[in-house]
Enzyme design. Structure first.
Site, PDB file in Angstrom:
ATOM      1  N   GLY A  35       0.844  -1.198   0.000  1.00  0.00           N
ATOM      2  CA  GLY A  35       0.000   0.000   0.000  1.00  0.00           C
ATOM      3  C   GLY A  35       0.873   1.240   0.000  1.00  0.00           C
ATOM      4  O   GLY A  35       0.739   2.125  -0.867  1.00  0.00           O
ATOM      5  N   HIS A  36       1.804   1.289   0.954  1.00  0.00           N
ATOM      6  CA  HIS A  36       2.725   2.441   1.009  1.00  0.00           C
ATOM      7  C   HIS A  36       3.503   2.583  -0.303  1.00  0.00           C
ATOM      8  O   HIS A  36       3.691   3.677  -0.824  1.00  0.00           O
ATOM      9  CB  HIS A  36       3.744   2.265   2.139  1.00  0.00           C
ATOM     10  CG  HIS A  36       3.141   2.179   3.508  1.00  0.00           C
ATOM     11  ND1 HIS A  36       3.212   1.039   4.278  1.00  0.00           N
ATOM     12  CD2 HIS A  36       2.471   3.080   4.247  1.00  0.00           C
ATOM     13  CE1 HIS A  36       2.609   1.248   5.438  1.00  0.00           C
ATOM     14  NE2 HIS A  36       2.146   2.484   5.456  1.00  0.00           N
TER      15      HIS A  36
END
Lengths: 257, 257
Positions: A35-36
């Site tokens: 996600g990051h």
């Protein structure tokens, strides 16, 4: 990648960056996942310079045990960011970020009180305060936040507007594991059995059924529901599995038939 | 002097200013006097470009009648600023400054609760919120504030530090009328008799006497004391004359023998 932990050094360095280069920032609490990395990738595409911040922000944890048990994977994080060709990692110390001992706070009086804000009193005050500090420290053109924390993203966007912060706040889609569970640093805290339940959580909350019925099915699977609500054409869910709090959300268009 | 009242136009204009020019800002609520002009003069000396803002900020008034009766001298203000060779006057509308309807607030949890903060609940929340907005809008190198509002100056300085706002906050000495009364926009609301009392207020609070005794003398002159206290080697006073609230302060070294 240049790693800076000293705030004064960072402020000097930031001033020395060329004024004609565009800057993107991705703010994290570490324990990085796909996600990051999707945010980093977007920032890399859209800007000349990408800054990532890692700061496990104590003021946004209303639950001390959640704070203490929050996973930390510093060395893996650095490897991931090096590989992603991030330019700067700003990882400041708590004492340097809160020289005021958290006497100065930013808060929102309306939408921060529902959903996660209702379950976690003071949480969004802590979030908005740290984000404003990091916006000032990084002075980026664009800042990228994931839609997994949709309420957070919304509040940050509106805060930036309300205070005329020149940084553009950009929301990015949720990244999911192959079985549908949204990536989250807290997933690491789950046992194998807990991880299976998390998959069930992700599946059940997408069902096209009345919320009450879904709640019942979740409880039958020993998943403790924190909230399951619909606002602004989205469904929002939070639940505890093995005392780990997971959240998720999606547009009502995505609700499965 | 260019006058801008439209916020979007201001934001565009601000972006177009040359990046190698230094910028100073003086934030006011209008009804300008020599105190304000001393700040403008200092900004002119120390910067290439000087911005003055005029915004009668409703959120810092806890008393509606004080807000309504606050003096307004728009045309004289513009003349004064033209004569002072100010570059930009930003005078935004309330609706544009609070698109969030004041849902987003900045607050301080300790020193904002004494002195003026104690007498005027919510006052400093309003001050800190508007100052942060104007700091973001003006993106100045230096911002000038008068020491007459010493507590305000202190809180703004610390806020800028706590949030790492790149603008330097500069305090400037109190400017006084020939009889010793500190310049204040509210002085215009006093009758001739009230103005005489205000002079007595300014004299009495500087006496080298126990505070209780000074308070008694003030009350004997029909001056309603709000507070008279000493903190951080300074004496702080606030009082009502004809329902107009006046404040003043000075270092204890200045206390008359």
């Amino acid at each position: 990648m240049k790693i800076v932990t000293d705030i004064s050094q960072w402020i000097k360095l930031r001033k020395s960056l060329p004024k004609d280069k565009s800057i993107g920032v991705v703010m994290t609490m570490g324990t990085l996942h796909k996600g990051h990395l999707s945010l980093v990738e977007k920032s890399k595409k859209e800007n000349d310079i990408t800054i990532v911040t890692i700061f496990l922000n104590p003021t946004q944890f209303n639950n001390q045990s959640d704070f203490i048990n929050y996973p930390k994977t510093w060395e893996e994080d650095i490897n991931l960011l090096e590989n992603a060709e991030v330019d700067f990692l700003l990882a400041p110390l708590k004492e340097d970020i809160y020289p005021d001992n958290y006497n100065y706070q930013l808060s929102e009086k309306s939408l921060s009180k529902i959903l996660c804000g209702k379950s976690r009193p003071g949480h969004f005050d802590g979030v908005l305060t740290i984000v404003m500090k990091l916006l000032q420290l990084t002075q980026a053109d664009k800042a990228y936040f994931g839609e997994k924390d949709f309420q957070q993203l919304y509040l940050i966007k509106e805060m930036a507007k309300a205070f005329f912060v020149p940084t553009e706040i950009i929301g990015c889609p949720i990244i999911r594991e192959s079985d549908g569970l949204a990536f989250s640093s807290r997933n690491l805290r789950l046992s194998k059995k807990g991880r299976e339940k998390a998959k069930i959580f992700a599946e059940l909350i997408k069902l096209n059924k009345p919320l009450k019925q879904i709640e019942k099915q979740l409880e039958q699977n020993y998943i403790k529901v924190d909230y399951l609500e619909e606002h602004f054409e989205r469904r929002f869910a939070a639940a505890f599995i093995e005392e780990v709090r997971l959240i998720d959300n999606f547009s009502l268009e995505e609700v499965e038939a």
